[in-house]
Design an enzyme around this catalytic site. Structure first.
Site, short mmCIF file in Angstrom:
data_model
loop_
_atom_site.label_atom_id
_atom_site.label_comp_id
_atom_site.label_asym_id
_atom_site.label_seq_id
_atom_site.Cartn_x
_atom_site.Cartn_y
_atom_site.Cartn_z
N CYS A 126 24.41 -21.72 3.04
CA CYS A 126 23.69 -21.78 1.75
C CYS A 126 24.27 -21.03 0.65
O CYS A 126 24.17 -21.53 -0.58
CB CYS A 126 22.31 -20.91 2.15
SG CYS A 126 22.55 -19.53 3.04
N HIS A 233 19.28 -16.39 -2.57
CA HIS A 233 20.39 -15.77 -2.77
C HIS A 233 20.99 -15.71 -4.25
O HIS A 233 20.72 -16.64 -4.87
CB HIS A 233 21.45 -16.42 -1.89
CG HIS A 233 21.16 -16.36 -0.31
ND1 HIS A 233 20.21 -15.84 0.27
CD2 HIS A 233 21.90 -16.96 0.47
CE1 HIS A 233 20.30 -15.76 1.54
NE2 HIS A 233 21.17 -16.72 1.69
C1 2RA Z 1 22.16 -15.86 5.79
N1 2RA Z 1 23.69 -17.62 5.06
O1 2RA Z 1 21.77 -15.96 4.81
C2 2RA Z 1 23.16 -17.12 6.50
C3 2RA Z 1 22.50 -17.95 7.22
N2 2RA Z 1 21.32 -18.68 6.75
O2 2RA Z 1 22.17 -14.82 6.72
#
Ligand code: 2RA
Length: 326
Positions: A126, A233
């Site tokens: 991601c 994120h």
């Molecule tokens: C996380 N990118 O955010 C990794 C797996 N989804 O932990």
């Protein structure tokens, strides 16, 4: 189209079902796959209930597509079995991403690499997807020499247990711990496991996957941090270009004209991306674009995206859509 969703009852699997519905992907038969304990339960898709089945049953159904979000071990064992049966596998785990024989795809960036010969296709991590969505058009215009990225990753990236830990801590209740430390009112500089070189796997995914997708000549270094948010994120990114004659105005124009990117960049109106406002959206949001005054030909910017959507489910479905158009 017969479509299997492997990991259909998980957090990403659920979002995959919603995205398939929202984008009206031409599913004529859904084959939800989950662990043995879920077999027999049903999942709702397009107002119809579908029974959860085992992996072997799903393989035997010979689906056109199998979209996996069930961990690397399951994918390594079962993706080849689907592929041998003629199914196109799109895998969200890290199992196949660095396999030199497998393609690692963000459709807007390198979707043109896809062909009807591809039977196992890797969905990038991601944090990589949202990063390369922004780097790609800038690399094309100026050539990227080096990237320094610090991530601020949602607890949803770890899964349901992590979300429960955050909720319990906020409610001052005891419960299972997904992290070695408290996550609420805290930041944990540790996503996934540590490698010999002192970086975490999450940090090395950003380095390795970005170089595979864009250009192995690009230097990438990362610090991945878990933060107590749920919407997506965030990434603080410093980009050093080969071409030192860069223009913030042109960079803003390039990004605003790139499909899949929404520019939110105006400090006069306090306009910048934030995970609380990116949640449940498919675009990658970019802002805080400014020259790095410490070094010529270098820019700082801030990238936010919903890690469960464009960071996982939506990107995977877009790969399938791209193949349909081939
Ligand atoms: C996380 N990118 O955010 C990794 C797996 N989804 O932990």
């Amino acid at each position: 189209m017969k479509v299997a969703v492997v990991g259909a009852t998980g957090m990403v699997g659920n979002v995959m079902l919603r995205v398939l519905e929202e984008r009206n992907f031409p599913v004529t038969e859904l084959i939800p796959v989950a662990s043995e304990k879920s077999v027999g339960k049903t999942v709702s898709f397009k107002n119809k209930e579908y029974p959860v089945v085992t992996l072997q049953t799903a393989v035997d159904c010979k689906p056109d597509y199998a979209i996996f979000s069930a961990g690397g071990a399951t994918s390594l064992e079962w993706a080849p079995k689907f592929a041998e049966n003629g199914t196109v596998v799109i895998d969200n785990s890290s199992a196949w991403r660095m396999d030199p024989e497998k393609k690692l795809i963000v459709p807007e960036v390198n979707g043109d690499l896809l062909s009807d010969q591809d039977k196992i296709i890797a969905n990038p991590n991601c944090s990589t997807i949202q990063l390369v969505m922004v780097l790609a058009p800038l690399h094309k215009r100026y050539g990227i020499k080096r990237v320094v990225v610090s991530t601020y990753q949602s607890v949803t990236g770890t899964g349901v247990k992590a979300m429960r830990q955050l909720e319990n801590e906020r409610n001052e209740e005891q419960g299972e711990m997904a992290y070695p430390y408290q996550i609420d009112k805290n930041c944990i500089p540790h996503c996934d496991v540590f490698e010999e070189n002192g970086y975490t796997k999450e940090e090395m995914k950003l380095t390795r996957e970005t170089r595979k997708i864009l250009d192995p000549a690009i230097s990438v270094t990362a610090t991945a941090v878990r933060v107590p948010v749920v919407g997506g994120h965030s990434e603080a990114v410093n980009i050093e270009f080969e071409d030192k004659d860069i223009s913030i105005t042109e960079i803003r124009k390039i990004l605003s004209e790139t499909p899949g990117i929404t520019l939110k960049d105006n400090t006069d109106t306090l306009t910048y991306p934030m995970p609380a406002y990116a949640q449940d959206k498919d675009d990658v949001f970019v802002g805080r674009i400014r020259l790095d005054e410490s070094q010529p030909g270098t820019v700082n910017l801030w990238i936010v995206a919903d890690n469960l959507r464009k960071g996982a489910a939506t990107n995977a479905v877009q790969i399938a859509e791209t193949l349909l158009r081939k």
